[in-house]
Enzyme design. Structure first.
Site, short mmCIF file in Angstrom:
data_model
loop_
_atom_site.label_atom_id
_atom_site.label_comp_id
_atom_site.label_asym_id
_atom_site.label_seq_id
_atom_site.Cartn_x
_atom_site.Cartn_y
_atom_site.Cartn_z
N ARG A 170 0.60 -1.10 0.13
CA ARG A 170 -0.18 0.05 0.00
C ARG A 170 1.09 1.36 0.49
NH1 ARG A 170 -2.37 -3.90 -1.20
NH2 ARG A 170 -3.91 -4.84 -0.71
N SER A 220 -11.34 -1.54 2.48
CA SER A 220 -10.89 -2.23 3.36
C SER A 220 -10.16 -1.07 4.13
CB SER A 220 -9.71 -2.83 3.19
OG SER A 220 -8.54 -3.70 3.60
N GLU A 290 -5.19 1.57 6.46
CA GLU A 290 -4.91 1.38 5.04
C GLU A 290 -5.33 2.58 4.48
OE1 GLU A 290 -6.88 -1.63 1.57
OE2 GLU A 290 -5.65 -2.05 2.91
#
Length: 299
Positions: A170, A220, A290
């Protein structure tokens, strides 16, 4: 200082614009100025004008993995829905930053190109997916990425290769250098169009069955901690279904926070912090977000 929109009369701007209109969570405060450039030249003009006037720049993509706080964003916010061209050349697909990852995977499938199936249901833009090194079902953008055209803060457009981008979980270089992704090229392989479509269909059905797509959400919320899965941790902590304001830990997938109606970004933030504290207290595990969180706190 307000962005001097009068200096760029040919570019579309909106002032004091509610960003909740653009985020998947349907939350977020106002942008002082929101810009909708139609060309690279207009984008460069905006960036150069902001730099010359010492005005902060914020770029938002499809805002699918983003929380904008209730106080909104000062300076100039740039959004690129006009940058949506997708081209296929041999075994490569080049997509502008505002194109959706979903449309990019469809273009690849139509040319029987394999390598992007994992991203078939990711709702973000190409620019945002590169910025975040988005991933799903065992694949990440870096796996297919070849290069990107990036506008740097000094107004120069450069081509960054896979090695330049410093991808990790990420993460990409443009999170550090303030660059704006203009387009990205993915290097794929020839495959069987029917098999590619079948895999995309399988993953999309898996997504529909496991994720709360019926509600607004930011995707998410947390990065997966080493050796654990976030959803089961949240369930073990007894937090699935917990509600703060209009935000709820999804009953369908505990790694998601959904907007049941009327949620604010502050509701989201309070629920995120509650989860982080509980997981740390019960399991001594640090959960890191995230989802990208930007903007100023509400009053």
């Amino acid at each position: 200082m307000n962005f001097p929109i009068e200096k760029l009369p040919n570019i579309e701007f909106k002032t004091n614009e509610p960003l909740s209109k653009y985020t998947f969570t349907k939350t977020g405060g106002n942008a002082d100025t929101l810009a909708f450039p139609k060309t690279r030249e207009e984008l460069v003009e905006i960036v150069n004008t902001a730099r010359e006037n010492d005005i902060a720049i914020t770029i938002i993509g499809n805002a699918s993995n983003l929380i904008i706080k209730d106080g909104g964003i000062r300076g100039i916010v740039i959004i690129l829905p006009n940058f949506k061209n997708i081209e296929v050349n041999g075994d490569k697909v080049t997509a502008e930053a505002g194109a959706t990852i979903i449309d990019t995977t469809i273009a690849a499938q139509k040319s029987s190109l394999t390598g992007l199936e994992f991203a078939a249901g990711i709702p973000g833009s190409v620019g945002g997916a590169v910025f975040m090194n988005a991933g799903a079902y065992g694949g990440e953008i870096k796996d297919a990425f070849e290069s990107a055209e990036v506008l740097l803060p000094d107004g120069k457009i450069v081509t960054l290769t896979h090695d330049d981008m410093n991808f990790s979980y990420r993460h990409s270089l443009v999170q550090e250098n303030g660059g704006i992704v203009i387009s990205a090229t993915f290097a794929l392989k020839q495959g069987d169009g029917d098999k590619i479509q079948a895999e995309m269909d399988r993953l999309n059905e898996l997504r529909r069955s496991k994720q709360p797509l019926e509600y607004p959400s930011c995707g998410s919320v947390f990065k997966r901690p080493t050796g654990h899965f976030t959803g089961p941790l949240i369930i073990k902590a007894g937090l699935q279904g917990r509600i703060i304001g209009g935000a709820q830990v999804s009953m369908k997938h505990a790694g998601f926070i959904v907007n049941l109606g009327g949620a604010t970004a502050t509701d989201y933030m309070n629920l995120i912090h509650l989860i982080q504290r509980a997981i740390k207290y019960q399991f001594d595990i640090d959960l890191h977000t995230e989802v990208r969180i930007i903007g100023e706190d509400g009053k």
